[in-house]
Design a protein around this motif. Structure first.
Motif, PDB file in Angstrom:
ATOM      1  N   TYR A   1     -10.271  -6.406   1.296  1.00  0.00           N
ATOM      2  CA  TYR A   1      -8.782  -6.284   0.927  1.00  0.00           C
ATOM      3  C   TYR A   1      -7.862  -5.977   1.555  1.00  0.00           C
ATOM      4  O   TYR A   1      -6.697  -5.923   2.616  1.00  0.00           O
ATOM      5  N   LEU A   2      -7.836  -4.039   1.175  1.00  0.00           N
ATOM      6  CA  LEU A   2      -6.650  -3.547   1.899  1.00  0.00           C
ATOM      7  C   LEU A   2      -7.241  -2.900   3.428  1.00  0.00           C
ATOM      8  O   LEU A   2      -5.799  -3.260   3.894  1.00  0.00           O
TER       9      LEU A   2
ATOM     10  N   ALA B   1       0.749  -5.317  -1.409  1.00  0.00           N
ATOM     11  CA  ALA B   1      -0.679  -4.342  -0.601  1.00  0.00           C
ATOM     12  C   ALA B   1      -0.879  -3.422  -2.117  1.00  0.00           C
ATOM     13  O   ALA B   1      -1.858  -3.165  -2.437  1.00  0.00           O
ATOM     14  N   GLU B   2       0.261  -2.669  -1.798  1.00  0.00           N
ATOM     15  CA  GLU B   2      -0.105  -1.044  -3.439  1.00  0.00           C
ATOM     16  C   GLU B   2      -0.290  -2.035  -4.473  1.00  0.00           C
ATOM     17  O   GLU B   2      -0.833  -1.092  -4.945  1.00  0.00           O
TER      18      GLU B   2
ATOM     19  N   LYS C   1      -8.945   5.479  -0.911  1.00  0.00           N
ATOM     20  CA  LYS C   1      -8.586   6.272   0.243  1.00  0.00           C
ATOM     21  C   LYS C   1      -7.206   4.870   0.992  1.00  0.00           C
ATOM     22  O   LYS C   1      -6.053   5.647   1.619  1.00  0.00           O
ATOM     23  N   GLU C   2      -7.844   3.897   0.504  1.00  0.00           N
ATOM     24  CA  GLU C   2      -7.465   2.760   1.750  1.00  0.00           C
ATOM     25  C   GLU C   2      -6.177   2.370   1.343  1.00  0.00           C
ATOM     26  O   GLU C   2      -4.593   2.542   2.053  1.00  0.00           O
TER      27      GLU C   2
ATOM     28  N   LEU D   1      -2.321   3.121   2.510  1.00  0.00           N
ATOM     29  CA  LEU D   1      -1.145   1.717   3.096  1.00  0.00           C
ATOM     30  C   LEU D   1       0.316   2.249   2.226  1.00  0.00           C
ATOM     31  O   LEU D   1       1.346   1.865   2.453  1.00  0.00           O
ATOM     32  N   GLN D   2       0.328   3.600   1.673  1.00  0.00           N
ATOM     33  CA  GLN D   2       1.324   4.257   0.618  1.00  0.00           C
ATOM     34  C   GLN D   2       1.753   4.977   2.031  1.00  0.00           C
ATOM     35  O   GLN D   2       2.469   5.164   2.248  1.00  0.00           O
ATOM     36  N   ALA D   3       0.938   5.574   2.687  1.00  0.00           N
ATOM     37  CA  ALA D   3       1.727   6.484   3.768  1.00  0.00           C
ATOM     38  C   ALA D   3       2.020   5.672   4.266  1.00  0.00           C
ATOM     39  O   ALA D   3       3.219   6.537   5.719  1.00  0.00           O
TER      40      ALA D   3
END
Lengths: 575, 469
Positions: free
Chosen positions: B142-143, B169-170, B183-184, B188-190
């Motif tokens: 998904y992510l 997504a977060e 990790k994904e 994503l947040q980064a």
């Protein structure tokens, strides 16, 4: 309703030892023959019972829906009956004589059911061991097996699904009790799906998807229809005859899952040899009398099939004279040889199409040697001659023929490969192993459909190309074409010479594909074809017919070896 | 059956003893240490060789063929054809082989994106639709799919859509799957932080353009962006990895708010923490930061020293060299010479005028300083004398350099003249051309080379072979 509830209980009555239970109004069990009421009462079924275990009484049109999801109780042979019916109908629309469905195939099928003890007999095979004793003492008129003879099997053309199956399984109603225990362990939509796969052990000729085609073929053969097995399989693969996902024609209420998938799901195309072997086994199993004779006026006679393949392979008509001579010499044109006689077990079961193709190859070898030398020398000669004398008949030029055929076969092969890669295997009605999987499978199917729509819209290929009407010819060559690509009228001058008052070949040599045939029982096959061992021209010719018949080259090679052995029998060293 | 097995066993044992008796005692020890081979019993139906192995079903084979056609079409940029076959390939999602079924979504996703990115009828809506489907297809991916979808949106300049997707997504939760894709999620947040930074930077620009009037509200907005970005960026930087874009943005943010200690800490951690993979940029960022804040030469040089060890061809090496030259220590001069020589070993620097002039200048200096450190040059030259002439000083290069860049040719000629002697092809060609053009500097160069080429010969003594080049 009563039978439904009592059939799981198969203990004989204490008083009269008959197993024939009924329910009183209070829901208690009583023996129908001596009216003895016992302690046992009707059980309330839990909602998640294993897929229904016992068929009640189809003969009385009894089709109860336990739960919407569960559908009817049906037998595997009923499923195959549906498929056979659809296939027969498809064959009829292709022009096969109308007798085929209602008279021939239907009769064979009934006979099969009877021989395999699935119907039309007092003790159906799968239950024999457990139900025999019960039957012997049964006195109830209601479970009469004779009923069948009264009703008979309604013919396939009475297309109402219910009607059809009704009479054929009349017996089942009363014998179900014992099998209940067997099938509960294996999950399936059909009643006997689980036990069906185990039947092989009993040496029974079990129905399978390829078997349906054996049935079709045997019926066609009986009628001497102008359809070879290779044609039939080609029509199947091209989708003119239902085979892939044939279960989608089942009525809504016939649910498939569990073991049924193993029986009805198709993930591979039928294999020529497989269907052919099954066909001869079937003929023996059904105990059929000798088939109608195949005479030299029948389509399946090698002389006639040779004409067809000579035309298709774009070879000179004059070669037919030679194929006839070979056929006569080795006696494969005899009615006795060609006609299928299931009684005579030692007789070879003829593969008519392969035989004809192999005969043509042997003739080509006789005339052109096909050793990668002689045929080219000869072709150069013929080519030069044709250039000089433009008038009159052209001499057959092997090189030119090779170039034209190679080009067109390569093209067709490429098209065919692409078409195969494009083949869609799944149908609208997805299969799932168990109810647990259902939601996942349905979701995935929906997803695939959605994505197919998206990419289909991108490629603009949503409207699928019209299904081509089937033809027995895959390659067409006509004299009318002015491009000179048709060799039918070319003459064999240059390879033949007059000797006495008959023509013989200029070429005096020959090479055998094999000196010694293997033992089929030890090696599993008569010959072992390894491409690289043979001249290129021979390989080419072999591959050409392999393409036309869509059978492996090794199969034709084997037939060539067999013909050669008959042809040169006297000259071969005796072992 | 059992008795037969017994017999077989006995038979092998007998054979065994017979053999050992025959072979003698020496062999006996070795053979007794080897366990006997028990051949399996062949079932009757396997007595003759079989040619049929377990075959894949035709469904599998046609799908494989279909995939081949797609790949072929992709290679030839036939997007139309690829899409056609794709329609037929999608069924592989319903594959009966579990292994293939599991691998299928990834394949479909990769091929699908490729087709949708290039197909003429495709649009961003099509792509979004496809991405949404793929997200639904498997929670395990998904992510990843979300992130790639965001990349695609960013590539198309749809920054707001991308941001929205990232926020969605977060917040995705799916039992254990959320933890498995930790990790994904961080990544994503980064990226979300990166977009926050982007907005922040826009605001900063706006604020600088505005007069004091509205600056307050803008500054507030900016600060909220700053906080969102900083939190996410800081998180990802903690994980060992190469995070250049994130680090740069984070540093920029912090520097704007003058949190220099934090920057220093982050950058030195990023460069020196051994858990992180070696990353030249980490040292560059650290160096640049230190330089901006006027750190001492010594500190700067120590950073560059490490960079030199990782990437000897880095462009900062010229700066490093200059610094070393300015230093008073002889050791540093020597290091500078080494650095410039190593730099020119790399093809990328072949035509760099400044590098060549540095080398020329340094060699000239050494020669002029009564050749006291001539051995430095000899030492460096010795390891290069067998390949530099062909690499740098061929006749062809002389011609080309002269045509394209006279000053480069001039610097190189000087070096060539000194290292290879006045007879070397490069020097001869360039000085000849220079004299023809009557340029003063060539005359002085020639004179210099003539004067020192004898020294050179004396110093190395082994270069005769090279001068013939």
């Amino acid at each position: 309703m009563e039978e439904e509830d009592t059939r799981d209980y198969s203990e004989p009555c204490v008083q009269c030892s008959v197993v024939n239970w009924g329910l009183t109004d209070e829901g208690r069990f009583y023996c129908k023959s001596c009216h003895n009421v016992i302690e046992r009462t009707k059980e309330v079924l839990t909602s998640d019972v294993v897929p229904n275990t016992k068929i009640q009484s189809i003969s009385r049109g009894f089709r109860k829906r336990k739960k919407i999801d569960k559908g009817w109780e049906w037998y595997v042979c009923e499923g195959f009956q549906y498929i056979l019916k659809k296939q027969a109908e498809a064959l009829q629309t292709l022009g096969v004589c109308p007798q085929m469905k209602d008279e021939i195939l239907c009769n064979f099928w009934r006979r099969y059911l009877q021989k395999s003890k699935q119907a039309y007999c007092t003790t159906p095979a799968s239950y024999t061991s457990k139900t025999l004793s019960i039957y012997d003492v049964s006195t109830d008129v209601d479970s009469e097996p004779e009923r069948i003879s009264i009703h008979g099997l309604s013919s396939f053309s009475e297309s109402d699904g219910d009607l059809q199956t009704e009479s054929s399984f009349g017996h089942v109603s009363s014998i179900g009790k014992a099998s209940a225990r067997e099938t509960t362990s294996i999950c399936s939509g059909s009643v006997d799906g689980g036990s069906y796969l185990l039947k092989r052990k009993q040496g029974n000729l079990r129905m399978s998807m390829p078997m349906t085609l054996s049935f079709c073929y045997i019926a066609l053969l009986w009628l001497r229809e102008p359809v070879t097995l290779s044609d039939l399989l080609r029509f199947v693969i091209d989708g003119h005859i239902p085979y892939l996902n044939a279960f989608q024609y089942f009525p809504e209420e016939m649910k498939l899952y569990g073991v049924d998938l193993k029986i009805f799901r198709v993930e591979s195309w039928p294999v020529y040899e497989d269907v052919h072997n099954k066909m001869s086994e079937l003929a023996a199993f059904l105990d059929l009398p000798c088939f109608p004779a195949i005479t030299d006026s029948c389509f399946l006679h090698p002389n006639i099939l040779c004409i067809k393949y000579l035309m298709e392979a774009n070879l000179p008509d004059e070669l037919h004279n030679w194929t006839c001579r070979v056929v006569k010499k080795i006696n494969v044109g005899e009615t006795d040889f060609l006609t299928l006689d299931p009684v005579n077990k030692s007789a070879r079961k003829v593969k008519y199409d392969v035989l004809a193709a192999a005969t043509i190859i042997v003739v080509l070898k006789l005339l052109f040697l096909l050793d990668d030398q002689y045929e080219w020398l000869n072709a150069n000669f013929a080519g030069k001659r044709n250039q000089k004398n433009k008038e009159g008949c052209l001499w057959f030029d092997f090189k030119k023929w090779y170039k034209i055929i190679k080009k067109s076969v390569d093209m067709e092969q490429k098209k065919l490969d692409e078409e195969r890669a494009r083949c869609l295997w799944k149908c609208e009605k997805p299969l799932f192993y168990s109810a647990k999987e259902k939601s996942v499978v349905l979701k995935k199917r929906q997803m695939v459909v959605n994505l197919q729509r998206q990419f289909g819209a991108l490629s603009g290929s949503m409207q699928v190309a019209e299904k081509q009407s089937p033809s027995s010819f895959q390659l067409n060559w006509t004299e009318e074409n002015t491009d000179g690509n048709c060799f039918h009228g070319h003459i064999l001058e240059g390879v033949l010479q007059e000797k006495g008052n008959s023509l013989t070949t200029m070429n005096t040599k020959y090479w055998l594909c094999t000196v010694k045939l293997c033992n089929e029982k030890i090696c599993g096959q008569l010959t072992h074809y390894k491409e690289s061992d043979f001249p290129q021209s021979y390989q080419f010719v072999l591959n050409l017919f392999s393409f036309l018949l869509r059978v492996p080259a090794s199969l034709i090679h084997e037939e060539v070896c067999l013909i050669e052995h008959k042809l040169f029998k006297t000259k071969l060293p005796r072992k | 059956m059992d008795s037969f097995v017994e017999q077989l066993k006995r038979g092998t044992q007998e054979e065994f003893t017979e053999e050992s008796a025959w072979d003698g005692s020496a062999v006996n020890t070795t053979s007794s240490s080897l366990p006997a081979v028990y051949l399996p019993l062949l079932p009757r139906y396997l007595r003759h060789p079989t040619t049929r192995g377990r075959k894949a079903t035709e469904f599998q084979e046609t799908k494989k063929a279909c995939l081949n056609y797609i790949q072929d079409a992709l290679l030839h940029h036939q997007w139309q054809r690829a899409a056609e076959f794709m329609t037929n390939y999608l069924e592989t999602l319903e594959n009966t082989s579990a292994e293939k079924r599991i691998a299928a979504p990834e394949v479909i996703w990769r091929i699908g994106t490729e087709i949708l990115c290039h197909h003429s009828k495709s649009s961003i809506e099509e792509f979004n639709y496809f991405a949404e489907r793929m997200k639904n297809l498997g929670v395990k991916r998904y992510l990843k799919v979300c992130l790639e979808h965001v990349f695609h949106l960013l590539c198309n300049g749809l920054i707001d859509d991308a941001y929205q997707n990232l926020s969605l997504a977060e917040g995705w939760r799916y039992g254990e799957q959320t933890a498995a894709q930790d990790k994904e999620l961080k990544l994503l947040q980064a990226y979300k932080g990166l977009l926050d930074y982007y907005n922040w930077a826009k605001k900063r620009k706006a604020m600088l353009e505005l007069d004091g009037n509205f600056a307050d509200s803008v500054e507030q907005e900016m600060h909220s962006f700053f906080r969102q970005a900083a939190v996410n960026l800081k998180e990802i930087i903690k994980i060992p990895g190469v995070w250049d874009p994130f680090v740069k943005c984070y540093v920029d943010l912090l520097e704007f708010y003058e949190d220099y200690d934090e920057v220093r800490q982050v950058l030195s951690e990023y460069a020196y923490n051994s858990k992180f993979p070696p990353n030249p940029n980490a040292h560059v960022y650290y160096y640049q930061f230190l330089k901006r804040h006027g750190e001492s030469k010594k500190t700067l040089m120590s950073v560059l020293k490490i960079l030199h060890e990782i990437v000897p061809s880095h462009e900062l090496m010229l700066e490093y060299n200059a610094m070393l030259q300015k230093s008073k220590k002889r050791k540093n001069h020597r290091l500078g010479l080494e650095i410039i020589f190593t730099l020119l070993d790399f093809a990328g620097w072949k035509e760099h005028v400044k590098a060549w002039s540095c080398l020329a200048k340094q060699i000239k200096q050494i020669l002029e300083n009564s050749s006291k450190h001539l051995d430095w040059v000899t030492e460096k030259w010795n390891s290069r004398k067998d390949w530099w002439p062909a690499f740098h000083f061929s006749h062809y290069l002389a011609k080309r350099n002269w045509q394209e860049n006279e000053s480069l040719a001039c610097e190189k000629a000087l070096v060539a003249g000194i290292l290879l002697g006045k007879d070397c092809k490069y020097f001869k060609y360039v000085s000849h051309q220079g004299c023809k053009a009557k340029k003063e500097k060539f005359r002085t160069m020639k004179k210099f080379v003539k004067k020192h080429s004898s020294t050179h010969l004396r110093a190395s003594g082994v270069l005769d072979s090279c001068t013939h080049l």
